[in-house]
Design a protein around this motif. Structure first.
Motif, mmCIF file in Angstrom:
data_model
loop_
_atom_site.group_PDB
_atom_site.id
_atom_site.type_symbol
_atom_site.label_atom_id
_atom_site.label_comp_id
_atom_site.label_asym_id
_atom_site.label_seq_id
_atom_site.Cartn_x
_atom_site.Cartn_y
_atom_site.Cartn_z
ATOM 1 N N THR A 43 -7.940 6.200 -13.485
ATOM 2 C CA THR A 43 -8.250 6.186 -12.054
ATOM 3 C C THR A 43 -8.002 4.783 -11.516
ATOM 4 O OG1 THR A 43 -9.992 7.841 -12.398
ATOM 5 C CG2 THR A 43 -10.035 6.618 -10.309
ATOM 6 N N GLU A 44 -7.170 4.702 -10.494
ATOM 7 C CA GLU A 44 -6.903 3.407 -9.865
ATOM 8 C C GLU A 44 -7.292 3.465 -8.391
ATOM 9 O OE1 GLU A 44 -3.381 0.112 -9.177
ATOM 10 O OE2 GLU A 44 -3.395 1.342 -10.979
ATOM 11 N N GLN A 45 -8.033 2.451 -7.973
ATOM 12 C CA GLN A 45 -8.413 2.278 -6.575
ATOM 13 C C GLN A 45 -7.783 0.974 -6.128
ATOM 14 O OE1 GLN A 45 -12.459 2.656 -8.137
ATOM 15 N NE2 GLN A 45 -12.884 3.880 -6.312
ATOM 16 N N GLY A 46 -6.875 1.055 -5.163
ATOM 17 C CA GLY A 46 -6.110 -0.137 -4.831
ATOM 18 C C GLY A 46 -6.034 -0.462 -3.359
ATOM 19 N N ALA A 47 -5.761 -1.729 -3.106
ATOM 20 C CA ALA A 47 -5.411 -2.237 -1.789
ATOM 21 C C ALA A 47 -3.971 -2.734 -1.908
ATOM 22 C CB ALA A 47 -6.348 -3.362 -1.381
ATOM 23 N N PHE A 48 -3.071 -2.105 -1.161
ATOM 24 C CA PHE A 48 -1.643 -2.397 -1.239
ATOM 25 C C PHE A 48 -1.239 -3.124 0.053
ATOM 26 C CE2 PHE A 48 -2.730 1.169 -3.822
ATOM 27 C CZ PHE A 48 -2.037 0.952 -4.998
ATOM 28 N N PHE A 49 -0.603 -4.278 -0.101
ATOM 29 C CA PHE A 49 -0.420 -5.198 1.013
ATOM 30 C C PHE A 49 0.965 -5.151 1.652
ATOM 31 C CE2 PHE A 49 -3.450 -7.640 -1.849
ATOM 32 C CZ PHE A 49 -4.580 -7.122 -1.235
ATOM 33 N N ASP A 50 0.972 -5.039 2.958
ATOM 34 C CA ASP A 50 2.134 -5.293 3.816
ATOM 35 C C ASP A 50 3.390 -4.506 3.456
ATOM 36 O OD1 ASP A 50 0.470 -7.168 5.097
ATOM 37 O OD2 ASP A 50 1.050 -8.725 3.662
ATOM 38 N N GLY A 51 3.227 -3.349 2.801
ATOM 39 C CA GLY A 51 4.368 -2.503 2.469
ATOM 40 C C GLY A 51 5.195 -2.983 1.295
ATOM 41 N N HIS A 52 4.712 -4.017 0.581
ATOM 42 C CA HIS A 52 5.455 -4.514 -0.584
ATOM 43 C C HIS A 52 5.374 -3.551 -1.760
ATOM 44 C CE1 HIS A 52 6.176 -8.336 1.347
ATOM 45 N NE2 HIS A 52 4.884 -8.479 1.571
ATOM 46 N N ASP A 53 4.349 -2.723 -1.775
ATOM 47 C CA ASP A 53 4.136 -1.707 -2.810
ATOM 48 C C ASP A 53 3.414 -0.558 -2.126
ATOM 49 O OD1 ASP A 53 4.048 -0.432 -5.268
ATOM 50 O OD2 ASP A 53 2.646 -1.832 -6.181
ATOM 51 N N THR A 54 3.455 0.613 -2.726
ATOM 52 C CA THR A 54 2.758 1.762 -2.149
ATOM 53 C C THR A 54 1.990 2.478 -3.249
ATOM 54 O OG1 THR A 54 4.519 3.382 -2.558
ATOM 55 C CG2 THR A 54 4.646 2.107 -0.481
ATOM 56 N N PRO A 55 0.973 3.227 -2.878
ATOM 57 C CA PRO A 55 0.245 4.007 -3.883
ATOM 58 C C PRO A 55 1.162 4.998 -4.605
ATOM 59 C CG PRO A 55 -0.983 3.930 -1.826
ATOM 60 C CD PRO A 55 0.359 3.314 -1.561
ATOM 61 N N GLU A 56 2.125 5.561 -3.896
ATOM 62 C CA GLU A 56 3.034 6.536 -4.504
ATOM 63 C C GLU A 56 3.905 5.883 -5.589
ATOM 64 O OE1 GLU A 56 1.571 7.733 -0.633
ATOM 65 O OE2 GLU A 56 2.776 5.954 -1.126
ATOM 66 N N ILE A 57 4.412 4.697 -5.286
ATOM 67 C CA ILE A 57 5.218 3.981 -6.276
ATOM 68 C C ILE A 57 4.354 3.611 -7.480
ATOM 69 C CG2 ILE A 57 6.445 1.805 -6.730
ATOM 70 C CD1 ILE A 57 7.493 1.987 -3.817
ATOM 71 N N ARG A 58 3.134 3.144 -7.226
ATOM 72 C CA ARG A 58 2.241 2.749 -8.323
ATOM 73 C C ARG A 58 1.868 3.957 -9.190
ATOM 74 N NH1 ARG A 58 -1.055 -1.632 -8.492
ATOM 75 N NH2 ARG A 58 0.677 -2.527 -7.353
ATOM 76 N N GLU A 59 1.574 5.085 -8.560
ATOM 77 C CA GLU A 59 1.228 6.285 -9.336
ATOM 78 C C GLU A 59 2.406 6.735 -10.193
ATOM 79 O OE1 GLU A 59 -0.643 10.775 -8.794
ATOM 80 O OE2 GLU A 59 -0.412 9.494 -7.028
ATOM 81 N N HIS A 60 3.618 6.677 -9.635
ATOM 82 C CA HIS A 60 4.814 7.030 -10.407
ATOM 83 C C HIS A 60 4.956 6.095 -11.617
ATOM 84 C CE1 HIS A 60 8.895 8.349 -11.263
ATOM 85 N NE2 HIS A 60 9.233 7.064 -11.333
ATOM 86 N N GLY A 61 4.796 4.799 -11.385
ATOM 87 C CA GLY A 61 4.877 3.827 -12.476
ATOM 88 C C GLY A 61 3.794 4.040 -13.515
ATOM 89 N N THR A 62 2.603 4.414 -13.080
ATOM 90 C CA THR A 62 1.503 4.683 -14.009
ATOM 91 C C THR A 62 1.831 5.891 -14.889
ATOM 92 O OG1 THR A 62 -0.121 3.696 -12.534
ATOM 93 C CG2 THR A 62 -0.946 5.278 -14.154
ATOM 94 N N ASN A 63 2.406 6.931 -14.308
ATOM 95 C CA ASN A 63 2.817 8.094 -15.103
ATOM 96 C C ASN A 63 3.839 7.686 -16.161
ATOM 97 O OD1 ASN A 63 1.816 10.924 -14.564
ATOM 98 N ND2 ASN A 63 2.038 10.160 -12.475
ATOM 99 N N GLU A 64 4.802 6.863 -15.779
ATOM 100 C CA GLU A 64 5.802 6.394 -16.746
ATOM 101 C C GLU A 64 5.144 5.555 -17.841
ATOM 102 O OE1 GLU A 64 8.866 4.395 -14.535
ATOM 103 O OE2 GLU A 64 9.847 6.295 -14.030
ATOM 104 N N MET A 65 4.204 4.699 -17.452
ATOM 105 C CA MET A 65 3.497 3.854 -18.417
ATOM 106 C C MET A 65 2.710 4.709 -19.411
ATOM 107 S SD MET A 65 0.501 1.089 -17.562
ATOM 108 C CE MET A 65 -0.727 2.340 -17.180
ATOM 109 N N LEU A 66 2.005 5.718 -18.910
ATOM 110 C CA LEU A 66 1.203 6.559 -19.801
ATOM 111 C C LEU A 66 2.073 7.464 -20.659
ATOM 112 C CD1 LEU A 66 -1.817 7.351 -17.461
ATOM 113 C CD2 LEU A 66 -1.663 5.633 -19.288
#
Length: 148
Positions: free
Chosen positions: A113-136
């Motif tokens: 479970t990740e709870q995040g604050a994503f700044f100024d459009g440099h990253d998005t929750p969707e991109i992070r979730e995709h990367g997390t799936n790849e990592m796992l």
């Protein structure tokens, strides 16, 4: 003038591995085991208040800096850490992550479970979730190779 904004989000990724919680927990807590599926840490102090620090990225850039502090560790049950992620010199997010290890028939259910604050459009929750799936998924491959 650059537009500044924060996008807050929570996502949950669940994976089941054919490995005991002891082995899956070790893949997170042992720097050598973790380096097989996550970036090799430049610093790794696995204890409450300890830090994990790593830098890396594609040859063409940017350089990503992961800087985490362990907030809670319950062996073979849960790990909680907070972390910042920078791209070159730009802070792109701050998150708190909880990793739970649940014994199930034939293995371990991992709940990330990740709870995040994503700044100024440099990253998005969707991109992070995709990367997390790849990592796992990489964690799963590492556990399978270890069993072979």
């Amino acid at each position: 003038m650059t537009e500044r904004f924060v996008k807050h989000a929570t996502f949950i990724v669940e994976k089941t591995y054919a490995a005991a919680p002891t082995r899956v927990f070790r893949a997170w807590s042992d720097p050598g085991a973790k380096a097989k599926w996550f970036s090799k840490p430049d610093g790794f102090e696995f204890r409450v208040g300890g830090r994990e620090f790593s830098r890396g990225g594609p040859p063409e850039g940017p350089v990503f800096t992961f800087d985490a502090v362990y907030q809670e560790i319950v062996p073979e049950e849960r790990i909680v850490y907070s972390y910042t992620l920078d791209a070159d010199t730009t802070r792109i997010s701050v998150s708190i992550t909880t990793v739970e290890f649940v014994p199930v028939s034939g293995g371990t259910k991992l709940i990330f479970t990740e709870q995040g604050a994503f700044f100024d459009g440099h990253d998005t929750p969707e991109i992070r979730e995709h990367g997390t799936n790849e990592m796992l998924d990489a964690l799963g491959r590492s556990l399978e190779e270890e069993s072979a």
